[in-house]
Write a protein that holds these residues in place. Structure first.
Motif, short mmCIF file in Angstrom:
data_model
loop_
_atom_site.label_atom_id
_atom_site.label_comp_id
_atom_site.label_asym_id
_atom_site.label_seq_id
_atom_site.Cartn_x
_atom_site.Cartn_y
_atom_site.Cartn_z
N ASP A 80 12.92 -1.56 6.69
CA ASP A 80 13.80 -2.03 7.74
C ASP A 80 14.78 -3.08 7.20
O ASP A 80 15.98 -3.04 7.50
N LYS A 81 14.29 -4.00 6.39
CA LYS A 81 15.17 -5.02 5.81
C LYS A 81 16.17 -4.41 4.84
O LYS A 81 17.30 -4.89 4.71
N LEU A 82 15.76 -3.35 4.18
CA LEU A 82 16.67 -2.67 3.26
C LEU A 82 17.69 -1.82 4.01
O LEU A 82 18.67 -1.36 3.40
N ARG A 83 17.46 -1.59 5.31
CA ARG A 83 18.33 -0.74 6.15
C ARG A 83 18.51 0.63 5.51
O ARG A 83 19.62 1.15 5.38
N TRP A 84 17.40 1.20 5.14
CA TRP A 84 17.40 2.48 4.41
C TRP A 84 16.60 3.48 5.23
O TRP A 84 15.45 3.23 5.59
N SER A 85 17.20 4.62 5.55
CA SER A 85 16.59 5.58 6.47
C SER A 85 16.10 6.82 5.71
O SER A 85 16.91 7.65 5.30
N PRO A 86 14.78 6.95 5.52
CA PRO A 86 14.27 8.10 4.75
C PRO A 86 14.26 9.40 5.54
O PRO A 86 13.92 9.42 6.72
N ASP A 87 14.65 10.48 4.87
CA ASP A 87 14.52 11.81 5.47
C ASP A 87 13.09 12.31 5.38
O ASP A 87 12.57 12.94 6.30
N ILE A 88 12.46 12.05 4.23
CA ILE A 88 11.08 12.45 3.96
C ILE A 88 10.27 11.21 3.63
O ILE A 88 10.71 10.36 2.85
N ILE A 89 9.08 11.10 4.21
CA ILE A 89 8.11 10.09 3.79
C ILE A 89 6.91 10.85 3.26
O ILE A 89 6.21 11.52 4.02
N HIS A 90 6.69 10.76 1.96
CA HIS A 90 5.62 11.52 1.31
C HIS A 90 4.50 10.54 0.95
O HIS A 90 4.63 9.72 0.04
N CYS A 91 3.40 10.64 1.70
CA CYS A 91 2.25 9.75 1.53
C CYS A 91 1.22 10.40 0.61
O CYS A 91 0.86 11.57 0.82
N HIS A 92 0.73 9.64 -0.35
CA HIS A 92 -0.23 10.17 -1.33
C HIS A 92 -1.54 9.40 -1.22
O HIS A 92 -1.60 8.19 -1.50
N GLY A 93 -2.61 10.12 -0.81
CA GLY A 93 -3.92 9.50 -0.70
C GLY A 93 -4.19 9.00 0.70
O GLY A 93 -3.28 8.60 1.44
N TRP A 94 -5.46 9.00 1.09
CA TRP A 94 -5.82 8.64 2.46
C TRP A 94 -5.40 7.23 2.81
O TRP A 94 -5.06 6.92 3.97
N PHE A 95 -5.39 6.33 1.81
CA PHE A 95 -5.08 4.92 2.08
C PHE A 95 -3.64 4.75 2.56
O PHE A 95 -3.32 3.78 3.24
N SER A 96 -2.79 5.73 2.25
CA SER A 96 -1.39 5.67 2.66
C SER A 96 -1.14 6.32 4.01
O SER A 96 -0.03 6.23 4.56
N ALA A 97 -2.15 6.97 4.58
CA ALA A 97 -1.93 7.92 5.68
C ALA A 97 -1.54 7.27 6.99
O ALA A 97 -0.90 7.92 7.84
N LEU A 98 -1.87 6.01 7.21
CA LEU A 98 -1.53 5.39 8.49
C LEU A 98 -0.03 5.22 8.68
O LEU A 98 0.44 4.98 9.80
#
Length: 271
Positions: free
Chosen positions: A134-152
């Motif tokens: 949000d601070k970077l004001r950068w809007s991702p098209d894809i969010i690719h989460c790797h591993g269960w710890f990232s899943a939330l």
């Protein structure tokens, strides 16, 4: 695919900051390859206490650090650090906090027991990334989460941030590896999710927050799933993904993860 597709990589582990594993290896190579192909990349991982800051030349980004994030009614300071992988032109952001990420281990202690606060650490990790993006004001098209710890990340983006202009068009991919936790998360995990503001009518099974119930919860919020060649989903989770028409890519390994990731990116963006 449009070359300037923006991809946010949320990595549970990554080389060279942690020892080599399949997830750490893919998280190291995939962002670089996608960047070299013309995509715009941001990569995040936790700043575990075992990450050597001096050897890897991490430094704090003051303009992104300093805010407090409340988890389970307690303030935790967000610290953002950054490093560049040599000879790769790849920058990595690290989520740090003295309560959650100073210990010298990743998800288990020296006896191999999962940390009792891994649920809170995962919540903080996701919140820290969102606040930083949000601070970077950068809007991702894809969010690719790797591993269960990232899943939330998926739960936040597809519920609390569903109407945020930065994330409203973001699509979530979850890559799962052979790293499922054998203990349950905290008995109060469900209550912590409710405190975060998540819809408690979608938390079936989280009274027993073991790995399968956790993944069952997460699958309600993702747009695509990738499974490494050593990972399978139980039948009930396969049926859940089928009912939601979520593409499930199986058999991901070192020989095909770039091709399979690219195809899935194209598929879910085109929908």
């Amino acid at each position: 695919m449009v070359n300037k597709t923006k991809i946010l990589y949320v990595c549970q582990e990554m080389m060279p900051y942690l020892p080599e594993s399949k997830i750490a290896r893919i998280c190291r190579n995939l962002p670089q390859i996608m960047q070299e192909q013309g995509r715009e990349i941001r990569t995040f991982m936790p700043k575990y206490g075992c990450v050597n800051e001096r050897r890897n030349q991490l430094h704090e980004v003051i303009r992104l650090s300093g805010m407090n994030i409340v988890i389970d009614d307690t303030d935790h300071q967000l610290i953002i650090k950054v490093a560049s992988i040599p000879n790769a032109r790849l920058q990595v952001y690290f989520i740090d906090n003295e309560d959650y990420f100073t210990r010298k281990y990743v998800l288990k202690d020296e006896q191999g027991k999962y940390f009792a606060d891994n649920d809170e650490r995962s919540l903080f990790f996701a919140r820290g990334i969102i606040e930083t993006v949000d601070k970077l004001r950068w809007s991702p098209d894809i969010i690719h989460c790797h591993g269960w710890f990232s899943a939330l990340m998926a739960v936040y983006i597809k519920s609390l941030y569903l109407n945020d202009p930065l994330f409203a068009s973001s699509r979530i991919i979850l890559s799962l590896y052979d790293d499922s936790f054998t203990d349950s998360l905290s008995d109060s995990f469900k209550e912590k999710l409710i405190q975060e503001g998540f819809d408690n009518t979608r938390m079936e099974g989280l009274e027993t927050p073991d790995y399968n119930h956790f993944i069952q919860y997460i699958l309600q919020f993702v747009d695509g799933i990738m499974l490494d060649s050593e990972t399978t989903l139980p039948d009930n989770l396969i049926k859940l993904s089928q009912s939601r028409e979520i593409p499930v890519i199986i058999g991901v390994d070192d020989n095909n993860y770039v091709e399979k990731s690219s195809k899935l990116y194209d598929e879910i963006i085109s929908k």
